[in-house]
Design a protein around this motif. Structure first.
Motif, mmCIF file in Angstrom:
data_model
loop_
_atom_site.group_PDB
_atom_site.id
_atom_site.type_symbol
_atom_site.label_atom_id
_atom_site.label_comp_id
_atom_site.label_asym_id
_atom_site.label_seq_id
_atom_site.Cartn_x
_atom_site.Cartn_y
_atom_site.Cartn_z
ATOM 1 N N ARG A 36 -81.829 34.231 -42.933
ATOM 2 C CA ARG A 36 -80.169 33.503 -42.742
ATOM 3 C C ARG A 36 -79.530 33.534 -43.676
ATOM 4 O O ARG A 36 -79.502 33.023 -45.071
ATOM 5 N N MET A 39 -72.855 32.274 -44.732
ATOM 6 C CA MET A 39 -70.695 32.965 -44.285
ATOM 7 C C MET A 39 -69.752 32.385 -44.160
ATOM 8 O O MET A 39 -69.442 31.438 -43.422
ATOM 9 N N SER A 41 -65.962 32.888 -43.236
ATOM 10 C CA SER A 41 -65.203 33.070 -42.637
ATOM 11 C C SER A 41 -64.239 33.028 -43.128
ATOM 12 O O SER A 41 -63.028 32.688 -44.224
ATOM 13 N N THR A 211 -74.386 35.904 -35.312
ATOM 14 C CA THR A 211 -73.204 35.340 -36.087
ATOM 15 C C THR A 211 -72.189 34.827 -35.066
ATOM 16 O O THR A 211 -72.097 34.258 -34.042
ATOM 17 N N PHE A 234 -75.511 33.322 -41.183
ATOM 18 C CA PHE A 234 -75.669 34.703 -40.238
ATOM 19 C C PHE A 234 -76.806 34.962 -40.470
ATOM 20 O O PHE A 234 -77.467 34.708 -41.467
ATOM 21 N N TYR A 235 -77.585 35.223 -39.307
ATOM 22 C CA TYR A 235 -79.244 35.512 -39.190
ATOM 23 C C TYR A 235 -79.451 37.004 -38.905
ATOM 24 O O TYR A 235 -78.669 37.588 -38.173
ATOM 25 N N GLN A 251 -67.743 37.100 -44.689
ATOM 26 C CA GLN A 251 -68.109 37.586 -43.713
ATOM 27 C C GLN A 251 -67.190 39.176 -43.403
ATOM 28 O O GLN A 251 -67.555 39.954 -42.588
ATOM 29 N N VAL A 254 -70.379 42.198 -42.384
ATOM 30 C CA VAL A 254 -70.522 42.544 -41.133
ATOM 31 C C VAL A 254 -70.523 43.633 -40.984
ATOM 32 O O VAL A 254 -71.314 43.824 -40.389
#
Length: 276
Positions: A36, A39, A41, A211, A234-235, A251, A254
């Motif tokens: 984890r 994060m 955004s 997420t 975020f996992y 972010q 991702v």
């Protein structure tokens, strides 16, 4: 590395709410079966702009999706398009904004709610809206039903990239605020649904990323620059190094992370390194 990836977006799930209420996901972290990150955004912390950020690896100021009021077709490049161009299969169970961003805009429910078209960026799509929802009746599909649809998509189409998007935490947060029993209970209910289905997805060979697009304030809003609105979890379920990462990440990472896990090259527009 070349594999299949599921991205689960839990709309408006703030970082602290995830850590405190997602007992299943946190249990996987504690057991070393997931990693984890904290994060941050991008801005504005609104759904449509961040959906595009999560799939293009670029901020709203660059990709041009400015608000939820107008959702045009993405100019890309984006994860769905890169995957399809590489011969990968794509699927989504998600809010109709994703159909507008990546398949066709504007949304026409009778045309777009269910699609199975190899020529579209999202080839197998099952989309929903929250049309007409009120605080006393949120008109939302249950997490169980969404997970069933995602599992059926896996069994029927074996997509290389699958998006699963849940809108309920956002809807409850707007109605009751993030510092409410209703919001916390809804977070737990989503986590509980994942507990029922996630092992089916990993058992089918998927790397599962979970997420949120943004968080939620105590008074039921988002879009601004506060920590409550911008910090999410975020996992990475199946990461070889489980536990908690110490750093706060962007972010923008991702989209390149999804492509890296799929064995695909991130386009030059995606400048943030993939998470390792």
């Amino acid at each position: 590395m070349s594999g299949k990836v599921i991205l689960v977006i839990l709309d408006a799930l703030g970082f602290e709410a995830a850590v405190e209420n997602c007992g299943w996901l946190e249990g996987l972290v504690e057991a070393g079966q997931a990693r984890r990150w904290r994060m941050r955004s991008c801005l504005p912390s609104l759904s449509a702009p961040i959906y595009e950020t999560l799939h293009t690896g670029t901020p709203p100021a660059l990709h041009g999706i400015r608000s939820n009021d107008h959702v045009p077709l993405s100019k890309g490049p984006h994860v769905f398009g890169v995957a399809r161009a590489a011969g990968k299969r794509t699927a989504a169970v998600a809010h109709y904004f994703f159909s507008e961003l990546y398949n066709r805009s504007p949304w026409e429910a009778l045309r777009d709610a269910e699609v199975d078209d190899p020529d579209l960026p999202i080839q197998h799509g099952r989309f929903y809206s929250e049309r007409g929802y009120q605080k006393f009746n949120l008109h939302l599909p249950s997490e169980h039903d969404l997970c069933v649809r995602a599992t059926l998509a896996i069994r029927r189409h074996a997509p290389d990239y699958l998006l699963l998007h849940s809108f309920s935490i956002d809807a409850v947060g707007h109605g009751y605020g993030a510092d409410s029993r209703e919001y916390r209970k809804q977070v737990w209910m989503v986590d509980n649904a994942l507990a029922e289905f996630l092992h089916l997805w990993t058992g089918a060979g998927y790397r599962v990323l979970v997420t949120a697009d943004h968080g939620m304030t105590a008074d039921g809003r988002h879009g601004g620059n506060s920590e409550a609105e911008r910090l999410v979890a975020f996992y990475d379920v199946g990461h070889p190094e489980g536990g908690v990462a110490g750093e706060t990440v962007s972010q923008l990472a991702v989209a390149p992370t999804i492509l890296k896990l799929m064995g695909l090259q991130a386009p030059p527009e995606m400048t943030e390194p993939a998470l390792g």
